[in-house]
Design an enzyme around this catalytic site. Structure first.
Site, mmCIF file in Angstrom:
data_model
loop_
_atom_site.group_PDB
_atom_site.id
_atom_site.type_symbol
_atom_site.label_atom_id
_atom_site.label_comp_id
_atom_site.label_asym_id
_atom_site.label_seq_id
_atom_site.Cartn_x
_atom_site.Cartn_y
_atom_site.Cartn_z
ATOM 1 N N LYS A 213 0.843 -1.270 -0.119
ATOM 2 C CA LYS A 213 0.153 -0.034 -0.074
ATOM 3 C C LYS A 213 0.909 1.197 -0.179
ATOM 4 C CE LYS A 213 -3.660 2.402 2.502
ATOM 5 N NZ LYS A 213 -4.750 2.584 3.642
ATOM 6 N N LYS A 267 -2.445 -1.661 -3.705
ATOM 7 C CA LYS A 267 -3.274 -0.297 -3.571
ATOM 8 C C LYS A 267 -2.465 0.898 -3.708
ATOM 9 C CE LYS A 267 -6.063 1.833 -0.283
ATOM 10 N NZ LYS A 267 -6.730 2.083 1.042
HETATM 11 C C1 PBG Z 1 -7.046 3.713 5.545
HETATM 12 C C2 PBG Z 1 -7.314 3.428 4.023
HETATM 13 C C3 PBG Z 1 -7.419 4.096 2.987
HETATM 14 C C4 PBG Z 1 -7.966 3.701 1.988
HETATM 15 C C5 PBG Z 1 -8.573 2.419 2.507
HETATM 16 N N1 PBG Z 1 -8.025 2.247 3.727
HETATM 17 C C6 PBG Z 1 -6.834 5.728 2.984
HETATM 18 C C7 PBG Z 1 -5.690 6.115 3.605
HETATM 19 O O1 PBG Z 1 -4.796 5.309 3.578
HETATM 20 O O2 PBG Z 1 -5.549 7.175 3.928
HETATM 21 C C8 PBG Z 1 -8.371 4.285 0.733
HETATM 22 C C9 PBG Z 1 -9.284 3.549 -0.236
HETATM 23 C C10 PBG Z 1 -9.626 4.764 -1.563
HETATM 24 O O3 PBG Z 1 -9.019 5.840 -1.589
HETATM 25 O O4 PBG Z 1 -10.498 4.340 -2.218
HETATM 26 N N2 PBG Z 1 -6.947 2.858 6.513
#
Ligand code: PBG
Length: 345
Positions: A213, A267
């Protein structure tokens, strides 16, 4: 005994004329032939639908930066879960918009067995649907500072956060979560969560690790949806990955697999298809990609302006994940693409 005549030797002149006759377009000429040679297909079985939750009843609050996406009260989420099951979507992923009054330094609401996520899990489970429910493990929808972990000064504490995440995962598993999906990027959390689940009678609960991520600009609309864009102090670069790296993504993924992840995820999605491909080639585990909020918003905004054909861009973007080797995609387009594939659009 008859002697066979010698075969003619292929000369370079012959080769030239064979190559000149090569016509790649022959296979593309007709619809049936294009279907016959098609290498990748998107089906409804590839979809995981992320939904946002909010308090109240009969509530569908539009998320301004994500046209077509709503924060849903639990009763509305139950309705959408039924729709998902009818469409054949395999699983939902739940994300809460937590009342700002319930947010604090340690994200304590994450451990409340009656929190929004748990109430939605119980209500949807009571429907007895053939539908998996995945829940997000991370503290950001619950903390006053918007970070995924516990803080001391400017530092995100790793091991203290992992303890909290284990408790959060147990609360969710107790409420009926089928798949725990840690999105926090703390070190060692998959092993710790797996052990906690096993010790507390949740051996069958799956784990989908947000393995690679990245600290990405494409999460902006999501943070609006869960209400953490206003609260977030600083950025997440000390725990989410540097967008410049891919070898590191392989190490992260290998660790999560070793620690017990059943499935891994990359992601964001489309800007990171090279990472999906490398992970798919390297490991033999189910691999997913998250087409995040910013990717959805870009396609929606361009199509609202008439700059893109929205349906075609949606389908092409999702097929690209399949081509990169993903087993499935978390996408806000899930209900739209499922209806489209079912032909009733
Ligand atoms: C946070 C989380 C995020 C997303 C999923 N879980 C955002 C972040 O890390 O700030 C993003 C998902 C998206 O942008 O659709 N735990």
């Amino acid at each position: 005994m008859t002697s066979t005549p010698p075969l003619p030797r292929i000369t370079s002149d012959h080769m030239d004329s064979i190559l000149a006759g090569t016509r790649m377009r022959r296979n593309r000429r007709t619809d049936w032939s294009r279907r016959l040679v098609r290498e990748n297909v998107l089906t409804v079985d590839d979809l995981i639908w992320p939904i946002f939750l909010t308090d109240g009843t009969n509530a569908r609050q539009p998320v301004a930066s994500m046209p077509g996406v709503f924060r849903l009260s639990v009763d509305e989420a139950v309705r959408e879960a039924n729709r998902a099951a009818e469409l054949g979507i395999p699983a939902l992923a739940l994300f809460p918009y937590t009342d700002p009054d319930l947010r604090d330094e340690t994200g304590s609401e994450a451990l409340n067995p009656e929190n929004l996520t748990c109430r939605a899990l119980q209500a949807i489970k009571a429907e007895g649907l053939n539908l998996g429910l995945m829940t997000d493990v991370a503290l950001d929808p619950y903390t006053s500072h918007g970070h995924d972990g516990l803080m001391e000064g400017e530092t995100i504490l790793n091991d203290e956060t992992v303890d909290q995440l284990c408790r959060q995962a147990l609360v969710q598993a107790d409420a009926g979560s089928d798949v725990i999906a840690p999105s926090d990027m703390m070190d060692g959390r998959i092993a710790a969560i797996r052990q906690s689940l096993d010790l507390h009678g949740h051996r069958d609960v799956q784990i989908m690790a947000y393995a690679a991520k990245y600290a990405s600009a494409f999460y902006g609309p999501f943070r609006d949806a869960v209400g953490s864009s206003g609260t977030l102090k600083g950025d997440k670069r000390t725990y989410q990955m540097d967008p410049a790296n891919t070898d590191e993504a392989l190490r992260e993924t290998e660790l999560d697999i070793t620690e017990g992840a059943d499935m891994v995820m990359v992601k964001p999605g489309m800007p990171y298809l090279d990472v999906v491909r490398r992970i798919r080639d390297e490991f033999q585990v189910p691999t997913y990609a998250y087409q995040v909020s910013g990717e959805y918003a870009m396609i929606k905004a361009a199509s609202a302006n008439g700059w893109l054909d929205g349906d075609r861009a949606m389908l092409e973007s999702l097929l690209a994940f399949k081509r990169a080797g993903a087993d499935g995609i978390l996408t806000y387009f899930a209900p739209m693409v499922a209806s489209f594939l079912a032909g009733d659009k």
